[in-house]
Design a protein around this motif. Structure first.
Motif, PDB file in Angstrom:
ATOM      1  N   ASP A 239      12.606 -21.434  59.348  1.00  0.00           N
ATOM      2  CA  ASP A 239      11.561 -22.368  59.758  1.00  0.00           C
ATOM      3  C   ASP A 239      12.128 -23.438  60.689  1.00  0.00           C
ATOM      4  O   ASP A 239      11.472 -23.845  61.652  1.00  0.00           O
ATOM      5  CB  ASP A 239      10.931 -23.007  58.523  1.00  0.00           C
ATOM      6  CG  ASP A 239       9.507 -23.472  58.777  1.00  0.00           C
ATOM      7  OD1 ASP A 239       8.766 -22.753  59.475  1.00  0.00           O
ATOM      8  OD2 ASP A 239       9.132 -24.553  58.292  1.00  0.00           O
TER       9      ASP A 239
ATOM     10  N   ARG B 179       1.538 -17.519  64.316  1.00  0.00           N
ATOM     11  CA  ARG B 179       0.762 -16.968  63.203  1.00  0.00           C
ATOM     12  C   ARG B 179      -0.100 -15.795  63.659  1.00  0.00           C
ATOM     13  O   ARG B 179      -0.387 -14.894  62.878  1.00  0.00           O
ATOM     14  CB  ARG B 179      -0.114 -18.051  62.580  1.00  0.00           C
ATOM     15  CG  ARG B 179       0.690 -19.195  61.995  1.00  0.00           C
ATOM     16  CD  ARG B 179      -0.137 -20.061  61.086  1.00  0.00           C
ATOM     17  NE  ARG B 179       0.657 -21.186  60.597  1.00  0.00           N
ATOM     18  CZ  ARG B 179       0.364 -21.912  59.536  1.00  0.00           C
ATOM     19  NH1 ARG B 179      -0.717 -21.629  58.837  1.00  0.00           N
ATOM     20  NH2 ARG B 179       1.140 -22.897  59.163  1.00  0.00           N
TER      21      ARG B 179
ATOM     22  N   ALA C 244       4.545 -17.063  48.955  1.00  0.00           N
ATOM     23  CA  ALA C 244       4.461 -18.117  49.960  1.00  0.00           C
ATOM     24  C   ALA C 244       3.895 -19.405  49.357  1.00  0.00           C
ATOM     25  O   ALA C 244       4.401 -20.506  49.623  1.00  0.00           O
ATOM     26  CB  ALA C 244       3.596 -17.654  51.132  1.00  0.00           C
TER      27      ALA C 244
ATOM     28  N   ILE D 208       3.330 -12.117  55.458  1.00  0.00           N
ATOM     29  CA  ILE D 208       3.543 -13.540  55.161  1.00  0.00           C
ATOM     30  C   ILE D 208       4.537 -14.192  56.114  1.00  0.00           C
ATOM     31  O   ILE D 208       4.624 -15.431  56.145  1.00  0.00           O
ATOM     32  CB  ILE D 208       3.997 -13.783  53.705  1.00  0.00           C
ATOM     33  CG1 ILE D 208       5.317 -13.077  53.408  1.00  0.00           C
ATOM     34  CG2 ILE D 208       2.916 -13.380  52.732  1.00  0.00           C
ATOM     35  CD1 ILE D 208       5.916 -13.475  52.076  1.00  0.00           C
ATOM     36  N   VAL D 209       5.254 -13.408  56.913  1.00  0.00           N
ATOM     37  CA  VAL D 209       6.054 -14.014  57.983  1.00  0.00           C
ATOM     38  C   VAL D 209       5.366 -13.817  59.324  1.00  0.00           C
ATOM     39  O   VAL D 209       5.932 -14.130  60.374  1.00  0.00           O
ATOM     40  CB  VAL D 209       7.498 -13.458  58.017  1.00  0.00           C
ATOM     41  CG1 VAL D 209       8.209 -13.748  56.707  1.00  0.00           C
ATOM     42  CG2 VAL D 209       7.533 -11.969  58.331  1.00  0.00           C
ATOM     43  N   ARG D 210       4.157 -13.276  59.295  1.00  0.00           N
ATOM     44  CA  ARG D 210       3.315 -13.057  60.472  1.00  0.00           C
ATOM     45  C   ARG D 210       3.980 -12.114  61.465  1.00  0.00           C
ATOM     46  O   ARG D 210       3.837 -12.263  62.687  1.00  0.00           O
ATOM     47  CB  ARG D 210       2.977 -14.387  61.160  1.00  0.00           C
ATOM     48  CG  ARG D 210       2.591 -15.518  60.224  1.00  0.00           C
ATOM     49  CD  ARG D 210       1.521 -15.153  59.225  1.00  0.00           C
ATOM     50  NE  ARG D 210       0.272 -14.744  59.860  1.00  0.00           N
ATOM     51  CZ  ARG D 210      -0.771 -14.258  59.206  1.00  0.00           C
ATOM     52  NH1 ARG D 210      -0.707 -14.093  57.896  1.00  0.00           N
ATOM     53  NH2 ARG D 210      -1.858 -13.923  59.851  1.00  0.00           N
TER      54      ARG D 210
ATOM     55  N   ASP E 228      -4.329 -15.636  56.262  1.00  0.00           N
ATOM     56  CA  ASP E 228      -3.622 -16.624  57.086  1.00  0.00           C
ATOM     57  C   ASP E 228      -2.416 -17.252  56.398  1.00  0.00           C
ATOM     58  O   ASP E 228      -1.817 -18.182  56.928  1.00  0.00           O
ATOM     59  CB  ASP E 228      -4.577 -17.742  57.517  1.00  0.00           C
ATOM     60  CG  ASP E 228      -5.633 -17.244  58.495  1.00  0.00           C
ATOM     61  OD1 ASP E 228      -5.341 -16.289  59.234  1.00  0.00           O
ATOM     62  OD2 ASP E 228      -6.739 -17.801  58.508  1.00  0.00           O
TER      63      ASP E 228
ATOM     64  N   THR F  17       1.335 -18.029  55.209  1.00  0.00           N
ATOM     65  CA  THR F  17       2.617 -17.865  55.891  1.00  0.00           C
ATOM     66  C   THR F  17       3.717 -18.588  55.134  1.00  0.00           C
ATOM     67  O   THR F  17       3.469 -19.591  54.455  1.00  0.00           O
ATOM     68  CB  THR F  17       2.544 -18.401  57.330  1.00  0.00           C
ATOM     69  OG1 THR F  17       3.824 -18.223  57.965  1.00  0.00           O
ATOM     70  CG2 THR F  17       2.182 -19.873  57.360  1.00  0.00           C
TER      71      THR F  17
ATOM     72  N   TYR G 107       6.236 -19.760  56.887  1.00  0.00           N
ATOM     73  CA  TYR G 107       6.834 -20.648  57.877  1.00  0.00           C
ATOM     74  C   TYR G 107       5.804 -21.620  58.419  1.00  0.00           C
ATOM     75  O   TYR G 107       4.922 -21.253  59.201  1.00  0.00           O
ATOM     76  CB  TYR G 107       7.464 -19.829  59.006  1.00  0.00           C
ATOM     77  CG  TYR G 107       8.500 -18.850  58.511  1.00  0.00           C
ATOM     78  CD1 TYR G 107       9.510 -19.261  57.648  1.00  0.00           C
ATOM     79  CD2 TYR G 107       8.470 -17.511  58.892  1.00  0.00           C
ATOM     80  CE1 TYR G 107      10.460 -18.372  57.176  1.00  0.00           C
ATOM     81  CE2 TYR G 107       9.427 -16.613  58.426  1.00  0.00           C
ATOM     82  CZ  TYR G 107      10.410 -17.048  57.566  1.00  0.00           C
ATOM     83  OH  TYR G 107      11.350 -16.162  57.097  1.00  0.00           O
TER      84      TYR G 107
ATOM     85  N   GLN H 133       5.124 -22.337  62.469  1.00  0.00           N
ATOM     86  CA  GLN H 133       4.493 -21.385  63.379  1.00  0.00           C
ATOM     87  C   GLN H 133       3.182 -21.949  63.926  1.00  0.00           C
ATOM     88  O   GLN H 133       2.270 -22.243  63.168  1.00  0.00           O
ATOM     89  CB  GLN H 133       4.205 -20.071  62.656  1.00  0.00           C
ATOM     90  CG  GLN H 133       5.433 -19.261  62.297  1.00  0.00           C
ATOM     91  CD  GLN H 133       5.095 -18.082  61.409  1.00  0.00           C
ATOM     92  OE1 GLN H 133       4.226 -18.173  60.555  1.00  0.00           O
ATOM     93  NE2 GLN H 133       5.800 -16.976  61.592  1.00  0.00           N
TER      94      GLN H 133
END
Length: 485
Positions: free
Chosen positions: A127, A222, A298, A431-433, A468, A470, A472, A475
């Motif tokens: 991040d 994202r 997350a 979840i990390v897009r 949606d 995430t 991080y 992002q």
């Protein structure tokens, strides 16, 4: 005036322009056209960033091995699971009482080291690298790679639950930032260098250069991806992998045990044995379950991290919370396999039919939850390490559990590999897009492209659940519509 470390352009500011073209900047006696983004111009920089990223990843790998051998194993007799060749995956230690104490001490030392020498090197790293790429690509300090490597090796090597990809990402992104400053790149070009470094470090540590390059393009936002960085990222990731392979050895992360050199995934085992409506339905169920686990992961990690960060602002408080997290993770790791350290060695064990079939039901059920909780307290409480890798272990545990349910019903193949790997990609990718990058990386980690077809089913199902969410926070929503990088 060119921005130096820690300086950003204010509103309305920017690099000096002459006739709409960014002026050449002189840095340490060298000139570089700041809007020349051709691959030929970038090639030397990509080689340098990738090679140094590979060296950094290899150094982290070696330092982590030393810390594990002499601190965790030496003090407690505990040995992390090292693949299917180890036989039993249940944790054991000759001095179990020492495991939580060693983990607590390592986390406290890592938190204090990062707080005093480079506060930006604390936490999970990725991040921070994403934030730097968007807001201060020329400002990452040269000390960050060293501090991050030592702090992460202390946290993970003493038993903290975390991954190596976060440290590798931040270390390599810092390399890109330093190279950008030395080469006199513009802020936009420096952003590309940072992103290229990030992808190279992750690709090297996972032995997945194509996945690392795709990650550089996909994980910054994202929604959507910045494909303009892909050529540079691919060149850099290849060189990072070459250097890492020379230093550490070749072979896939999961298909070949890096310590024992034992093939735990048979070539073609993924592409064979998958077919029929029942198997497709089962894979979709794996995706939904893994996506739900990823979303919970997350939410738990970010919630824990935010609460601890608000309280532990001073070094003593941060060291206290980090030690508490290490203590909790160490205690949990005495009961459940794969909790302590990276947990990567558990994945090939779960892909082995005989090993997985012999693990008690309650253990298979507990693996994802235990890894989720241990990572949240290890890194969220102030330790240093990645949260990307634990997501793979959580997803792999979900896939293993689904296989134990589906195989007796005739809805799964004899080999559990496909369920475990689809769980890995479906839990982490959304979840990390970066679902495409993680799916490709999962295929590279086992050395079998046959996972791509079944993996798409799982990842699509997981994306519908994650939506949606995430891991991080840095992002942005999506890439800019104009401007070159």
């Amino acid at each position: 005036m060119r921005p130096g470390p820690g300086r950003r352009f204010g509103p309305g500011e920017g690099p000096p322009r002459l006739g709409g073209v960014v002026e050449k900047e002189r840095v340490k006696g060298r000139w570089l056209p700041t809007e020349d983004n051709s691959l030929a111009r970038w090639l030397p920089l990509c080689v340098v960033v990738g090679s140094v990223a590979g060296l950094g990843a290899a150094g982290l790998h070696g330092l982590l091995d030393v810390c594990t051998r002499y601190l965790l194993t030496g003090a407690s007799g505990f040995r992390p699971v090292a693949g299917a060749a180890a036989g039993s995956v249940m944790p054991s230690a000759s001095r179990p009482w020492a495991v939580p104490l060693v983990a607590a001490a390592g986390a406290a030392c890592a938190a204090g080291l990062a707080k005093w020498l480079a506060p930006e090197a604390g936490g999970h790293g990725t991040d921070a690298a994403i934030h730097a790429a968007h807001h201060d690509p020329l400002g990452m300090r040269a000390r960050v790679p060293v501090v991050k490597a030592v702090a992460s090796a202390l946290t993970i090597g003493t038993g903290g639950s975390a991954g190596t990809e976060g440290p590798a990402a931040q270390m390599s992104a810092a390399v890109g930032s330093v190279v950008a400053r030395r080469a006199g790149l513009s802020p936009e070009q420096a952003r590309t260098a940072v992103v290229v470094g990030l992808g190279s470090g992750v690709g090297a540590i996972f032995r997945a250069p194509l996945g690392g390059a795709l990650l550089a393009a996909e994980m910054l936002y994202r929604r959507g991806a910045d494909l303009r960085v892909l050529p540079q990222a691919l060149v850099s990731a290849v060189f990072a992998q070459l250097v890492f392979g020379v230093c550490v050895g070749s072979g896939t992360l999961v298909g070949v045990d890096p310590l024992l050199g034992v093939h735990s995934v048979r070539p073609g085992s993924v592409s064979g044995g998958i077919g029929g409506v029942g198997a497709v339905v089962a894979l979709a169920v794996v995706g939904v379950a893994a996506g739900a686990a990823g979303r919970l992961y997350a939410a738990c990690f970010c919630g824990v991290h935010d609460r601890v960060a608000a309280w532990a602002r001073s070094a003593p408080r941060l060291m206290l919370t980090a030690a508490t997290g290490g203590l909790l993770a160490g205690a949990l790791g005495l009961l459940i396999p794969g909790v302590l350290g990276t947990g990567y060695g558990l994945l090939p064990a779960l892909m082995d039919h005989d090993v997985l079939a012999g693990v008690p039901w309650w253990v298979v059920l507990a693996i994802p939850a235990a890894k989720l909780c241990a990572t949240s307290v290890s890194v969220g409480f102030g330790g240093s390490g990645g949260v990307f890798g634990p997501g793979l272990v959580i997803g792999g545990g979900v896939g293993a559990l689904a296989w134990r349910v589906a195989e007796p019903l005739g809805m799964a193949p004899h080999d559990p590999t496909v369920f475990v790997v689809v769980g890995m990609a479906a839990c982490l990718g959304p979840i990390v897009r970066a679902p495409i990058a993680v799916l490709v990386m999962a295929a590279e980690t086992i050395g079998d492209a046959g996972i791509l077809g079944p993996g798409i089913v799982g990842v699509l199902a997981a994306g519908a659940v994650v939506r949606d969410a995430t891991l991080y926070r840095s992002q942005p929503a999506g890439p800019p519509t104009a401007g070159a990088g």
